[in-house]
Design a protein around this motif. Structure first.
Motif, PDB file in Angstrom:
ATOM      1  N   LYS A   1       0.817  -1.220   0.000  1.00 55.19           N
ATOM      2  CA  LYS A   1       0.000   0.000   0.000  1.00 55.19           C
ATOM      3  C   LYS A   1       0.844   1.259   0.000  1.00 55.19           C
ATOM      4  O   LYS A   1       1.945   1.290   0.543  1.00 55.19           O
ATOM      5  CB  LYS A   1      -0.826   0.032   1.274  1.00 55.19           C
ATOM      6  CG  LYS A   1      -1.953  -0.938   1.302  1.00 55.19           C
ATOM      7  CD  LYS A   1      -2.723  -0.631   2.555  1.00 55.19           C
ATOM      8  CE  LYS A   1      -3.683  -1.716   2.893  1.00 55.19           C
ATOM      9  NZ  LYS A   1      -4.366  -1.410   4.139  1.00 55.19           N
ATOM     10  N   GLU A   2       0.262   2.309  -0.561  1.00 53.54           N
ATOM     11  CA  GLU A   2       0.945   3.592  -0.622  1.00 53.54           C
ATOM     12  C   GLU A   2       1.227   4.142   0.781  1.00 53.54           C
ATOM     13  O   GLU A   2       2.257   4.767   1.021  1.00 53.54           O
ATOM     14  CB  GLU A   2       0.091   4.571  -1.437  1.00 53.54           C
ATOM     15  CG  GLU A   2       0.850   5.668  -2.109  1.00 53.54           C
ATOM     16  CD  GLU A   2       2.164   5.244  -2.745  1.00 53.54           C
ATOM     17  OE1 GLU A   2       3.202   5.758  -2.297  1.00 53.54           O
ATOM     18  OE2 GLU A   2       2.172   4.416  -3.682  1.00 53.54           O
ATOM     19  N   SER A   3       0.317   3.902   1.718  1.00 52.54           N
ATOM     20  CA  SER A   3       0.518   4.398   3.090  1.00 52.54           C
ATOM     21  C   SER A   3       1.761   3.752   3.704  1.00 52.54           C
ATOM     22  O   SER A   3       2.554   4.428   4.371  1.00 52.54           O
ATOM     23  CB  SER A   3      -0.703   4.109   3.953  1.00 52.54           C
ATOM     24  OG  SER A   3      -1.099   2.764   3.790  1.00 52.54           O
TER      25      SER A   3
ATOM     26  N   SER B   1       4.315   2.493   2.046  1.00 53.37           N
ATOM     27  CA  SER B   1       5.507   3.008   1.356  1.00 53.37           C
ATOM     28  C   SER B   1       5.871   4.387   1.896  1.00 53.37           C
ATOM     29  O   SER B   1       7.050   4.689   2.086  1.00 53.37           O
ATOM     30  CB  SER B   1       5.275   3.127  -0.150  1.00 53.37           C
ATOM     31  OG  SER B   1       4.683   1.961  -0.634  1.00 53.37           O
ATOM     32  N   PHE B   2       4.856   5.225   2.145  1.00 58.34           N
ATOM     33  CA  PHE B   2       5.124   6.554   2.711  1.00 58.34           C
ATOM     34  C   PHE B   2       5.849   6.410   4.053  1.00 58.34           C
ATOM     35  O   PHE B   2       6.849   7.072   4.323  1.00 58.34           O
ATOM     36  CB  PHE B   2       3.796   7.319   2.895  1.00 58.34           C
ATOM     37  CG  PHE B   2       3.951   8.673   3.544  1.00 58.34           C
ATOM     38  CD1 PHE B   2       4.150   9.815   2.771  1.00 58.34           C
ATOM     39  CD2 PHE B   2       3.887   8.822   4.932  1.00 58.34           C
ATOM     40  CE1 PHE B   2       4.298  11.061   3.362  1.00 58.34           C
ATOM     41  CE2 PHE B   2       4.028  10.065   5.536  1.00 58.34           C
ATOM     42  CZ  PHE B   2       4.239  11.186   4.742  1.00 58.34           C
TER      43      PHE B   2
ATOM     44  N   ARG C   1       9.444   5.150   3.550  1.00 53.75           N
ATOM     45  CA  ARG C   1      10.339   6.201   3.039  1.00 53.75           C
ATOM     46  C   ARG C   1      10.766   7.109   4.187  1.00 53.75           C
ATOM     47  O   ARG C   1      11.914   7.507   4.303  1.00 53.75           O
ATOM     48  CB  ARG C   1       9.612   7.040   1.972  1.00 53.75           C
ATOM     49  CG  ARG C   1       9.594   6.413   0.583  1.00 53.75           C
ATOM     50  CD  ARG C   1       9.256   7.446  -0.488  1.00 53.75           C
ATOM     51  NE  ARG C   1       7.927   8.031  -0.329  1.00 53.75           N
ATOM     52  CZ  ARG C   1       6.802   7.474  -0.789  1.00 53.75           C
ATOM     53  NH1 ARG C   1       6.850   6.318  -1.430  1.00 53.75           N
ATOM     54  NH2 ARG C   1       5.632   8.064  -0.597  1.00 53.75           N
TER      55      ARG C   1
ATOM     56  N   SER D   1      -5.159   5.255   2.909  1.00 49.87           N
ATOM     57  CA  SER D   1      -4.166   4.841   1.900  1.00 49.87           C
ATOM     58  C   SER D   1      -4.414   5.434   0.519  1.00 49.87           C
ATOM     59  O   SER D   1      -3.485   5.939  -0.106  1.00 49.87           O
ATOM     60  CB  SER D   1      -4.082   3.315   1.830  1.00 49.87           C
ATOM     61  OG  SER D   1      -3.642   2.823   3.074  1.00 49.87           O
ATOM     62  N   PRO D   2      -5.658   5.409   0.024  1.00 44.84           N
ATOM     63  CA  PRO D   2      -5.861   5.968  -1.322  1.00 44.84           C
ATOM     64  C   PRO D   2      -5.603   7.474  -1.388  1.00 44.84           C
ATOM     65  O   PRO D   2      -5.437   8.025  -2.470  1.00 44.84           O
ATOM     66  CB  PRO D   2      -7.343   5.680  -1.619  1.00 44.84           C
ATOM     67  CG  PRO D   2      -7.801   4.722  -0.577  1.00 44.84           C
ATOM     68  CD  PRO D   2      -6.894   4.864   0.586  1.00 44.84           C
TER      69      PRO D   2
ATOM     70  N   VAL E   1      -3.071   9.095   0.195  1.00 40.06           N
ATOM     71  CA  VAL E   1      -1.685   9.461   0.489  1.00 40.06           C
ATOM     72  C   VAL E   1      -1.065  10.289  -0.626  1.00 40.06           C
ATOM     73  O   VAL E   1      -0.349  11.263  -0.378  1.00 40.06           O
ATOM     74  CB  VAL E   1      -0.839   8.196   0.734  1.00 40.06           C
ATOM     75  CG1 VAL E   1       0.643   8.514   0.768  1.00 40.06           C
ATOM     76  CG2 VAL E   1      -1.258   7.548   2.034  1.00 40.06           C
ATOM     77  N   LEU E   2      -1.395   9.941  -1.864  1.00 42.81           N
ATOM     78  CA  LEU E   2      -0.801  10.663  -2.983  1.00 42.81           C
ATOM     79  C   LEU E   2      -1.681  11.810  -3.454  1.00 42.81           C
ATOM     80  O   LEU E   2      -1.413  12.434  -4.469  1.00 42.81           O
ATOM     81  CB  LEU E   2      -0.547   9.693  -4.146  1.00 42.81           C
ATOM     82  CG  LEU E   2       0.464   8.581  -3.856  1.00 42.81           C
ATOM     83  CD1 LEU E   2       0.548   7.611  -5.021  1.00 42.81           C
ATOM     84  CD2 LEU E   2       1.832   9.173  -3.553  1.00 42.81           C
ATOM     85  N   LYS E   3      -2.772  12.056  -2.725  1.00 41.00           N
ATOM     86  CA  LYS E   3      -3.736  13.060  -3.191  1.00 41.00           C
ATOM     87  C   LYS E   3      -3.945  14.206  -2.213  1.00 41.00           C
ATOM     88  O   LYS E   3      -4.950  14.898  -2.266  1.00 41.00           O
ATOM     89  CB  LYS E   3      -5.083  12.387  -3.463  1.00 41.00           C
ATOM     90  CG  LYS E   3      -4.998  11.324  -4.531  1.00 41.00           C
ATOM     91  CD  LYS E   3      -6.356  10.845  -4.944  1.00 41.00           C
ATOM     92  CE  LYS E   3      -6.217   9.893  -6.131  1.00 41.00           C
ATOM     93  NZ  LYS E   3      -7.499   9.396  -6.592  1.00 41.00           N
TER      94      LYS E   3
ATOM     95  N   TYR F   1      -2.286  19.335  -4.245  1.00 44.46           N
ATOM     96  CA  TYR F   1      -2.443  18.176  -5.107  1.00 44.46           C
ATOM     97  C   TYR F   1      -3.341  18.501  -6.310  1.00 44.46           C
ATOM     98  O   TYR F   1      -4.353  19.181  -6.160  1.00 44.46           O
ATOM     99  CB  TYR F   1      -3.055  17.017  -4.312  1.00 44.46           C
ATOM    100  CG  TYR F   1      -3.520  15.911  -5.213  1.00 44.46           C
ATOM    101  CD1 TYR F   1      -2.595  15.064  -5.803  1.00 44.46           C
ATOM    102  CD2 TYR F   1      -4.874  15.748  -5.513  1.00 44.46           C
ATOM    103  CE1 TYR F   1      -3.005  14.078  -6.667  1.00 44.46           C
ATOM    104  CE2 TYR F   1      -5.291  14.760  -6.372  1.00 44.46           C
ATOM    105  CZ  TYR F   1      -4.355  13.923  -6.955  1.00 44.46           C
ATOM    106  OH  TYR F   1      -4.763  12.957  -7.807  1.00 44.46           O
TER     107      TYR F   1
END
Ligand code: UDP
Length: 570
Positions: free
Chosen positions: A20-22, A24-25, A28, A74-75, A77-79, A267
């Motif tokens: 999941k993106e969360s 990965s965040f 990182r 999670s969805p 995180v990039l928004k 964003y």
């Protein structure tokens, strides 16, 4: 077993998993801050010397990231969605790992069941054996899931639980029966925990414990280069989601734009968000390290009133920016603002970031009335003239967080029932099991009565230690949060049990002393010369206040830059 500091984070990174993106965040972030954590571990290790630290078995169940709770984060995180929680969980995981504890990490109900040893499947299958953990860190979602899947045994084991709770939970909302009877019931509260088991993002609710997170620290070379490369007329706007730019921002943005180049990290998918004026240089949502680079150049970081109490202003100040934010008059709270509605607290928020205002303040933080264009205008001009150095309060450094979490883990124990306080006259002086004599100090407070005890008293070893206790009486209508603060102390809920007795009330000269269940007690009514003690320890509350009552307040001293700890706390 003794816990040993760890500076290698690879095992932790494996445990966090991926996909999941969360996650990965968070990974990182853990990687990026690894060198800082290592330095901090070495420093704290040297500070604590050979002191014994118990290694604890710890389960971390991140409820809000589970599919079962809907995982709405999670969805996003990039928004531009909320990242503060992810920042905090990444730092909690790292702190517990670095302190050398034995961790199990769960991000799904299935993993939770596996670690707890309850049979998989739906329904409430109680955990039959002993709890295989000393501590469980989770959040409100996780608590709900544990209730569903541990059934009755949750009650038996709940003293081991710590709830990560950004905005805090006040005791009146936490006590199920009291909350239900007195209109404090919300979607979140009523778990009947000790309020110190809730751990907050900022030290805003002393009834809870302050967990916090960390921000990047700079070395001297970096600080110098930042100061040389500052662009005096460059501003970055705090607000990564376009909705934060809606309504009524134009007038002060225009003023700001008169003097400064305005940058944003909003964003967007394909087109520039219409809420963001054309003169704003929008970079789109940036990865954390690129945001840091932008902040290093900028002079001003400006808040629009939302989001409340996030990590970004601390990061900006740590990178040498001045944070400009709106004052809220009247203050925002669960009574008048949608965002706080239903949250288990009545805390009033007087600006976008009360911690920045109260604990950091000028010259790093300016809190002004945005409706007053003159005030706003002169604030912007003042900021352009003012030189500041990058600044980070100790409690938000890796060492500060490790120190605080270490102190909690080794000293906070909600499983042993706290023995009631016994005034000296009724107890054996210097009796067994670490009892000791204490003499609380008199503290004069303007317009309020300062109290102390007439006699020495004994009490078993307490944490925070009793040497930190300062007894105060609030003014009518004032909470213990405010009373302690105005005398330069902080309210310490752990000390309530020492002041909830007739001895402590001696100087007030009450005609009647009774005991009741009410979150403003112990207190006395001046008019009726009536004193009331608290009958329900779960309702000891720093936050409570009532117009006709003066409260008896247990305050304590605190370390500069580490408000969670007192002088003798470590
Ligand atoms: N952040 C980021 N990129 C951006 C803007 C913010 O990575 O373009 C990060 C920032 O470094 C901070 C986190 O988002 O650590 C949370 O920021 P904020 O204070 O906005 O709190 P939130 O409302 O997201 O919890």
């Amino acid at each position: 077993r003794q816990a040993a500091f760890r500076t290698d984070l690879s095992v932790l990174l494996d445990q966090v998993g991926g996909g999941k993106e969360s996650l990965s965040f968070m990974k990182r972030r853990i990687r990026r801050l690894a060198p800082q954590w290592a330095t901090a571990a070495n420093r704290l290790g040297a500070k604590l010397g050979q002191r014994w630290r118990d290694q604890k078995k710890i389960l971390i169940h991140v409820g809000f990231l589970t599919e079962e709770s809907g995982d709405v984060f999670s969805p996003k995180v990039l928004k531009g969605g909320p990242l503060g929680e992810m920042v905090q969980w990444a730092d909690i995981l790292t702190a517990l790992h670095v302190l050398g504890h034995n961790l199990k990490i769960s991000m799904s109900v299935k993993e939770l069941q596996g670690f707890l040893g309850v049979p998989p499947g739906r329904g409430s299958c109680p955990l039959t054996g002993p709890l295989p953990f000393d501590l469980i860190y989770t959040d409100y979602h996780g608590l709900q899931q544990m209730k569903q899947h541990m059934g009755l045994s949750l009650k038996k084991h709940k003293c081991h639980i710590r709830v990560i709770d950004t905005f805090g939970t006040e005791p009146a909302y936490n006590h199920e029966e009291y909350a239900t009877l007195h209109g404090y019931r919300t979607n979140w509260g009523y778990w009947n925990l000790n309020a110190r088991q809730y751990m907050t993002m900022f030290p805003h609710t002393p009834d809870n414990s302050f967990m916090g997170f960390v921000s990047e620290e700079l070395n001297e070379t970096e600080k110098r280069s930042i100061q040389q490369n500052k662009v005096n007329n460059m501003a970055v706007v705090y607000g990564k989601e376009a909705s934060m730019w809606k309504q009524g921002k134009d007038s002060f943005l225009e003023i700001l734009h008169k003097y400064m180049e305005v940058h944003g990290t909003v964003y967007y998918e394909t087109q520039r968000p219409p809420e963001v004026p054309a003169f704003v240089k929008n970079h789109g949502l940036l990865p954390q390290h690129e945001l840091q680079q932008l902040l290093r150049k900028a002079k001003l970081f400006i808040g629009f009133g939302f989001p409340y109490e996030g990590p970004a202003p601390l990061e900006a100040i740590a990178n040498g920016c001045i944070f400009l934010q709106p004052k809220f008059q009247p203050p925002h709270s669960s009574l008048n603002h949608e965002f706080f509605r239903g949250k288990p607290t009545s805390r009033e928020v007087f600006s976008q970031h009360p911690y920045a205002e109260e604990y950091i303040g000028r010259p790093y933080v300016m809190t002004v009335d945005y409706n007053n264009s003159l005030e706003f205008d002169s604030a912007v001009k003042e900021i352009m003239r003012t030189k500041v150095e990058p600044y980070l309060p100790y409690e938000y450094t890796c060492e500060g967080m490790l120190e605080r979490v270490h102190a909690y883990i080794q000293n906070q124990d909600f499983c042993v029932p706290e023995p009631p306080f016994i005034p000296a006259n009724f107890s054996r002086l210097g009796s067994a099991s670490g009892s000791r004599v204490i003499r609380p100090l008199f503290v004069p407070l303007p317009n309020s009565t300062a109290l102390g005890w007439a006699s020495n008293v004994t009490a078993p070893a307490a944490w925070p230690p009793l040497s930190s206790l300062r007894l105060l009486v609030s003014q009518e209508g004032q909470s213990c949060v405010e009373a302690c603060q105005s005398a330069g102390f902080i309210c310490e809920p752990a000390h309530f049990r020492f002041v909830n007795n007739k001895e402590a009330l001696l100087e007030v000269q009450c005609e009647v002393v009774d005991s009741e269940i009410n979150h403003i007690l112990p207190a006395f009514s001046v008019m009726r010369r009536e004193c009331s003690l608290q009958r329900e320890p779960l309702l000891f509350s720093c936050a409570g206040h009532s117009p006709k009552y003066r409260r008896l307040c247990p305050c304590r001293d605190f370390l500069r830059g580490q408000v969670a700890l007192c002088r003798d706390c470590l």
